[in-house]
Write a protein that holds these residues in place. Structure first.
Motif, short mmCIF file in Angstrom:
data_model
loop_
_atom_site.label_atom_id
_atom_site.label_comp_id
_atom_site.label_asym_id
_atom_site.label_seq_id
_atom_site.Cartn_x
_atom_site.Cartn_y
_atom_site.Cartn_z
N MET A 138 5.46 -3.72 -3.95
CA MET A 138 6.37 -3.34 -2.87
C MET A 138 7.78 -3.13 -3.45
N GLY B 80 0.99 1.00 -5.32
CA GLY B 80 -0.11 0.07 -5.04
C GLY B 80 -1.41 0.83 -4.86
N LYS C 121 10.32 -2.41 -9.71
CA LYS C 121 11.36 -2.23 -10.72
C LYS C 121 12.72 -2.41 -10.07
N PHE D 39 3.98 7.84 -13.20
CA PHE D 39 4.09 8.23 -11.80
C PHE D 39 2.78 7.89 -11.12
N ALA E 216 0.84 -1.21 0.00
CA ALA E 216 0.00 0.00 0.00
C ALA E 216 0.86 1.25 0.00
N1 LIG Z 1 5.67 5.59 -7.07
C1 LIG Z 1 5.67 5.50 -8.40
O1 LIG Z 1 5.40 6.49 -9.10
C2 LIG Z 1 5.96 4.20 -9.08
C3 LIG Z 1 6.51 3.14 -8.39
N2 LIG Z 1 6.81 1.98 -9.06
C4 LIG Z 1 7.45 0.88 -8.36
O2 LIG Z 1 6.60 0.39 -7.34
C5 LIG Z 1 7.40 -0.21 -6.32
C6 LIG Z 1 6.90 0.30 -4.97
O3 LIG Z 1 7.15 1.70 -4.97
P1 LIG Z 1 6.22 2.75 -4.25
O4 LIG Z 1 4.86 2.24 -4.05
O5 LIG Z 1 6.36 4.02 -4.98
O6 LIG Z 1 6.98 2.87 -2.86
P2 LIG Z 1 6.55 3.58 -1.54
O7 LIG Z 1 7.80 4.01 -0.89
O8 LIG Z 1 5.51 4.61 -1.79
O9 LIG Z 1 5.86 2.43 -0.69
C7 LIG Z 1 6.46 1.20 -0.47
C8 LIG Z 1 5.43 0.35 0.25
O10 LIG Z 1 5.93 -0.96 0.34
C9 LIG Z 1 5.60 -1.45 1.61
N3 LIG Z 1 6.54 -2.49 1.99
C10 LIG Z 1 7.82 -2.35 2.33
N4 LIG Z 1 8.34 -3.53 2.65
C11 LIG Z 1 7.36 -4.44 2.49
C12 LIG Z 1 7.27 -5.84 2.68
N5 LIG Z 1 8.31 -6.54 3.10
N6 LIG Z 1 6.10 -6.46 2.44
C13 LIG Z 1 5.05 -5.74 2.00
N7 LIG Z 1 5.05 -4.42 1.82
C14 LIG Z 1 6.20 -3.78 2.06
C15 LIG Z 1 5.72 -0.24 2.52
O11 LIG Z 1 4.98 -0.43 3.69
C16 LIG Z 1 5.14 0.85 1.65
O12 LIG Z 1 3.76 0.95 1.82
C17 LIG Z 1 8.85 0.17 -6.62
O13 LIG Z 1 9.52 -0.91 -7.18
C18 LIG Z 1 8.73 1.28 -7.65
O14 LIG Z 1 9.81 1.32 -8.55
C19 LIG Z 1 6.53 1.82 -10.37
C20 LIG Z 1 5.96 2.84 -11.09
C21 LIG Z 1 5.63 4.10 -10.50
#
Ligand SMILES: NC(=O)C1=CN([C@@H]2O[C@H](COP(=O)(O)OP(=O)(O)OC[C@H]3O[C@@H](n4cnc5c(N)ncnc54)[C@H](O)[C@@H]3O)[C@@H](O)[C@H]2O)C=CC1
Ligand SMILES: O=C(CO)COP(=O)(O)O
Length: 318
Positions: free
Chosen positions: A74, A11, A100, A131, A7
């Motif tokens: 995540m 997500g 990624k 994004f 989340a």
């Molecule tokens: N934010 C963006 O614009 C985009 C992100 N992504 C990819 O999505 C992935 C996640 O990034 P974001 O959501 O942006 O990061 P974020 O920093 O916003 O959130 C990460 C989430 O992962 C959760 N998390 C951490 N460890 C965990 C575990 N062991 N089990 C379950 N959940 C866990 C955290 O509680 C947090 O809610 C990354 O690989 C990123 O490259 C891809 C496209 C766009």
């Protein structure tokens, strides 16, 4: 029903857009965070200001079972642990990685990790230039859905497409995940170039030579060149290396300026640079930009020194 585990910003954004298609369950690791989101209908911690539609239910604890596709949103370096911890509940359904990067412990990408840890599941990956905030705001976005099983990939493509999120499909999971992993490494380098005041021409050079480097590794690992030229490769490289919204680019910029960067921010390219360098060395591949970014991230070199290292390499054909 669609299940999304993780989340964070991405997500949550995917849950918001997919809520247009039907019920979505958003699983959060942290029980307090899940309760907070379910009650307030906002994810103030990771995607503030975006209201969660009624079709979203936020849960925590046991991952819900069932056959519906599960999106894994995540950070890359936590994916392996998540898959091992929830292996039984994840079962044999399609698991769509939304992260990624390359796993430091194994050198595998997300679909390789899924195949290794959850052998009964069908691995897939959703990746490309986007994004989280843009997706959540309903701005037009196009991504790649890669699944080696063409029939399941086609079903996922139609299930996960929404009125503003358009998916293209491929069976080349290797190419799709390498594009998303490597563009973050190059984006850190581009941020450092801009932060150090080395200029936009230098950034264009780094993006182009970075793309050559991405193709070199992708070719060695059997990926298709057209995948790298598509949304998940070239498309995401262009977005991430030029946008102030990117955390990888922003981190690089701080490095270039010699400033501190908030360590709680997810910056996938830092660990991935090290993982890619190790993989490239094992394959006997030359990846000088990845090498320079690894040295920058570890504090061994400053941005200007890393650029000097790249400029002093022997002259060669393009
Ligand atoms: N934010 C963006 O614009 C985009 C992100 N992504 C990819 O999505 C992935 C996640 O990034 P974001 O959501 O942006 O990061 P974020 O920093 O916003 O959130 C990460 C989430 O992962 C959760 N998390 C951490 N460890 C965990 C575990 N062991 N089990 C379950 N959940 C866990 C955290 O509680 C947090 O809610 C990354 O690989 C990123 O490259 C891809 C496209 C766009
Ligand atoms: O993957 C992304 C854009 O496609 C998000 O980039 P950052 O993780 O650098 O913010």
């Amino acid at each position: 029903m669609t299940l999304i585990c993780g989340a964070g910003a991405f997500g949550t954004a995917l849950a918001v857009t997919l809520a247009q298609n039907g019920p979505v369950t958003l699983w959060a690791r942290d029980a307090d965070h899940a309760a907070e989101m379910q009650a307030s209908r906002f994810n103030d911690r990771r995607l503030p200001g975006i209201a969660l539609p009624e079709a979203i239910t936020v849960v925590s604890g046991e991952v819900p079972g069932g056959d519906a596709p599960c999106l894994l949103a995540m950070p890359m370096q936590t994916l392996g642990g998540f898959l091992s911890d929830h292996h039984d509940a994840l079962g044999s359904r399609p698991l769509v990685a939304c992260c990624k990067g390359m796993d430091l412990a194994t050198g595998l990408g997300p679909t390789g990790l899924i195949a290794q840890t959850c052998a009964e599941a069908t691995p897939a990956i959703l990746t490309g230039p986007s994004f989280a905030r843009d997706i959540a705001l309903g701005l037009p976005t196009a991504l790649t859905l890669a699944c080696a099983d063409a029939a399941i990939g086609q079903r996922l493509q139609s299930t996960l497409t929404t009125p503003t999120l358009r998916l293209y499909r491929t069976t080349d999971t290797t190419g799709a995940e390498l594009g998303g992993a490597l563009k973050n490494v190059i984006a850190i380098g581009c941020g450092a170039v801009m932060g150090a005041g080395l200029g936009e021409s230098a950034r264009a050079a780094l993006m182009t030579r970075g793309f050559a480097e991405m193709n070199r590794l992708a070719h060695a690992l059997g990926a298709r060149p057209e995948t790298l030229a598509g949304l998940s490769g070239f498309g995401d490289l262009a977005l991430t290396c030029t946008s102030a919204q990117s955390r990888n680019y922003g981190y690089g910029k701080s490095l270039g300026r010699g400033e501190d960067f908030d360590r709680s921010v997810t910056v996938e390219g830092a660990a991935t640079a090290r993982a890619v360098l190790a993989r490239a060395r094992a394959l006997g591949l030359d990846m000088p930009i990845t090498h320079a970014v690894t040295a920058l991230v570890s504090g061994e070199l400053r941005a200007t020194e890393a650029m000097d290292m790249l400029l002093s390499r022997p002259l060669k054909e393009e």
